[in-house]
Design a protein around this motif. Structure first.
Motif, PDB file in Angstrom:
ATOM      1  N   GLU A   1       0.838  -1.211   0.000  1.00  0.00           N
ATOM      2  CA  GLU A   1       0.000   0.000   0.000  1.00  0.00           C
ATOM      3  C   GLU A   1       0.867   1.253   0.000  1.00  0.00           C
ATOM      4  N   GLU A   2       1.963   1.227   0.751  1.00  0.00           N
ATOM      5  CA  GLU A   2       2.891   2.362   0.751  1.00  0.00           C
ATOM      6  C   GLU A   2       3.509   2.553  -0.628  1.00  0.00           C
ATOM      7  N   LEU A   3       3.831   1.463  -1.304  1.00  0.00           N
ATOM      8  CA  LEU A   3       4.412   1.551  -2.650  1.00  0.00           C
ATOM      9  C   LEU A   3       3.388   2.075  -3.650  1.00  0.00           C
ATOM     10  N   ARG A   4       2.122   1.649  -3.533  1.00  0.00           N
ATOM     11  CA  ARG A   4       1.070   2.192  -4.408  1.00  0.00           C
ATOM     12  C   ARG A   4       0.978   3.710  -4.237  1.00  0.00           C
ATOM     13  N   HIS A   5       1.011   4.136  -2.991  1.00  0.00           N
ATOM     14  CA  HIS A   5       0.956   5.574  -2.701  1.00  0.00           C
ATOM     15  C   HIS A   5       2.177   6.284  -3.297  1.00  0.00           C
ATOM     16  N   MET A   6       3.338   5.670  -3.175  1.00  0.00           N
ATOM     17  CA  MET A   6       4.558   6.243  -3.732  1.00  0.00           C
ATOM     18  C   MET A   6       4.446   6.407  -5.250  1.00  0.00           C
ATOM     19  N   VAL A   7       3.904   5.386  -5.912  1.00  0.00           N
ATOM     20  CA  VAL A   7       3.739   5.473  -7.367  1.00  0.00           C
ATOM     21  C   VAL A   7       2.826   6.651  -7.704  1.00  0.00           C
ATOM     22  N   ARG A   8       1.704   6.757  -6.996  1.00  0.00           N
ATOM     23  CA  ARG A   8       0.766   7.846  -7.286  1.00  0.00           C
ATOM     24  C   ARG A   8       1.378   9.212  -7.014  1.00  0.00           C
ATOM     25  N   GLN A   9       2.041   9.353  -5.868  1.00  0.00           N
ATOM     26  CA  GLN A   9       2.545  10.661  -5.456  1.00  0.00           C
ATOM     27  C   GLN A   9       3.911  10.994  -6.058  1.00  0.00           C
TER      28      GLN A   9
ATOM     29  N   HIS B   1       5.641  11.829 -13.879  1.00  0.00           N
ATOM     30  CA  HIS B   1       5.030  11.055 -14.966  1.00  0.00           C
ATOM     31  C   HIS B   1       3.553  11.370 -15.155  1.00  0.00           C
ATOM     32  N   GLY B   2       3.036  12.341 -14.404  1.00  0.00           N
ATOM     33  CA  GLY B   2       1.657  12.771 -14.550  1.00  0.00           C
ATOM     34  C   GLY B   2       0.726  12.071 -13.572  1.00  0.00           C
ATOM     35  N   LEU B   3      -0.333  12.773 -13.215  1.00  0.00           N
ATOM     36  CA  LEU B   3      -1.303  12.279 -12.244  1.00  0.00           C
ATOM     37  C   LEU B   3      -1.835  10.898 -12.606  1.00  0.00           C
ATOM     38  N   HIS B   4      -2.058  10.665 -13.886  1.00  0.00           N
ATOM     39  CA  HIS B   4      -2.566   9.371 -14.354  1.00  0.00           C
ATOM     40  C   HIS B   4      -1.449   8.538 -15.003  1.00  0.00           C
ATOM     41  N   LEU B   5      -0.199   8.956 -14.762  1.00  0.00           N
ATOM     42  CA  LEU B   5       0.993   8.273 -15.277  1.00  0.00           C
ATOM     43  C   LEU B   5       1.051   8.266 -16.804  1.00  0.00           C
ATOM     44  N   THR B   6       0.344   9.222 -17.408  1.00  0.00           N
ATOM     45  CA  THR B   6       0.289   9.304 -18.871  1.00  0.00           C
ATOM     46  C   THR B   6       1.347  10.237 -19.450  1.00  0.00           C
TER      47      THR B   6
ATOM     48  N   LEU C   1      14.446   2.064  -1.793  1.00  0.00           N
ATOM     49  CA  LEU C   1      13.772   0.805  -2.130  1.00  0.00           C
ATOM     50  C   LEU C   1      14.771  -0.334  -2.211  1.00  0.00           C
ATOM     51  N   ASN C   2      14.316  -1.520  -1.832  1.00  0.00           N
ATOM     52  CA  ASN C   2      15.151  -2.690  -2.085  1.00  0.00           C
ATOM     53  C   ASN C   2      14.713  -3.309  -3.418  1.00  0.00           C
ATOM     54  N   GLU C   3      15.403  -4.330  -3.849  1.00  0.00           N
ATOM     55  CA  GLU C   3      15.117  -4.913  -5.165  1.00  0.00           C
ATOM     56  C   GLU C   3      13.715  -5.511  -5.251  1.00  0.00           C
ATOM     57  N   ASP C   4      13.257  -6.162  -4.184  1.00  0.00           N
ATOM     58  CA  ASP C   4      11.902  -6.733  -4.193  1.00  0.00           C
ATOM     59  C   ASP C   4      10.849  -5.645  -4.327  1.00  0.00           C
ATOM     60  N   GLU C   5      11.053  -4.523  -3.654  1.00  0.00           N
ATOM     61  CA  GLU C   5      10.094  -3.422  -3.732  1.00  0.00           C
ATOM     62  C   GLU C   5      10.091  -2.793  -5.124  1.00  0.00           C
ATOM     63  N   ALA C   6      11.279  -2.617  -5.699  1.00  0.00           N
ATOM     64  CA  ALA C   6      11.359  -2.066  -7.055  1.00  0.00           C
ATOM     65  C   ALA C   6      10.703  -3.022  -8.049  1.00  0.00           C
ATOM     66  N   ARG C   7      10.902  -4.325  -7.869  1.00  0.00           N
ATOM     67  CA  ARG C   7      10.262  -5.308  -8.759  1.00  0.00           C
ATOM     68  C   ARG C   7       8.751  -5.279  -8.579  1.00  0.00           C
ATOM     69  N   TRP C   8       8.287  -5.099  -7.344  1.00  0.00           N
ATOM     70  CA  TRP C   8       6.856  -4.994  -7.093  1.00  0.00           C
ATOM     71  C   TRP C   8       6.296  -3.811  -7.885  1.00  0.00           C
ATOM     72  N   ILE C   9       6.993  -2.668  -7.856  1.00  0.00           N
ATOM     73  CA  ILE C   9       6.543  -1.482  -8.592  1.00  0.00           C
ATOM     74  C   ILE C   9       6.536  -1.766 -10.088  1.00  0.00           C
ATOM     75  N   ALA C  10       7.580  -2.399 -10.601  1.00  0.00           N
ATOM     76  CA  ALA C  10       7.631  -2.729 -12.032  1.00  0.00           C
ATOM     77  C   ALA C  10       6.441  -3.607 -12.415  1.00  0.00           C
ATOM     78  N   ASP C  11       6.180  -4.643 -11.634  1.00  0.00           N
ATOM     79  CA  ASP C  11       5.041  -5.525 -11.910  1.00  0.00           C
ATOM     80  C   ASP C  11       3.726  -4.757 -11.801  1.00  0.00           C
ATOM     81  N   TYR C  12       3.632  -3.886 -10.813  1.00  0.00           N
ATOM     82  CA  TYR C  12       2.428  -3.058 -10.617  1.00  0.00           C
ATOM     83  C   TYR C  12       2.176  -2.171 -11.830  1.00  0.00           C
ATOM     84  N   LEU C  13       3.230  -1.528 -12.333  1.00  0.00           N
ATOM     85  CA  LEU C  13       3.076  -0.647 -13.492  1.00  0.00           C
ATOM     86  C   LEU C  13       2.669  -1.409 -14.743  1.00  0.00           C
TER      87      LEU C  13
END
Length: 103
Positions: free
Chosen positions: A26-34, A40-45, A85-97
């Motif tokens: 959940e913290e990583l989701r928030h990080m991606v958004r904020q 990268h824009g509010l909608h990452l576009t 971020l550690n590698e697992d967290e960065a990979r989580w973000i990559a997979d999330y994106l």
């Protein structure tokens, strides 16, 4: 004896790769958004940074995205997030994106 072997294996084997606890996810989701969204824009576009939507990232290798997140992109405004971020967290973000539908 079998119990001792199981305990020793648990202590010597690495933790499950890619395991991110739900609260950290959940913290990583928030990080991606904020944080990511600030460039990268509010909608990452896209904005200062390029779009990072699933469509824009289609065909990208998750390992390459993980490295990009961790180490940044030299010569651009994309910072490396390795200090945070550690590698697992960065990979989580990559997979999330790369997910078409985000949880």
């Amino acid at each position: 004896m079998a119990r001792l072997v199981a305990i020793l294996l648990a202590l010597t084997l690495p933790a499950q790769v890619g395991a991110v606890p739900p609260q950290r996810a959940e913290e990583l989701r928030h990080m991606v958004r904020q944080d990511c969204g600030s460039c990268h824009g509010l909608h990452l576009t896209g904005g200062l940074g390029s779009p990072i939507t699933p469509t824009a990232l289609a065909g990208r290798d998750p390992d390459d995205l993980t490295a990009l997140i961790l180490d940044g992109l030299p010569g651009s405004a994309m910072p490396g997030w390795r200090p945070l971020l550690n590698e697992d967290e960065a990979r989580w973000i990559a997979d999330y994106l790369l997910q078409k539908e985000k949880p």
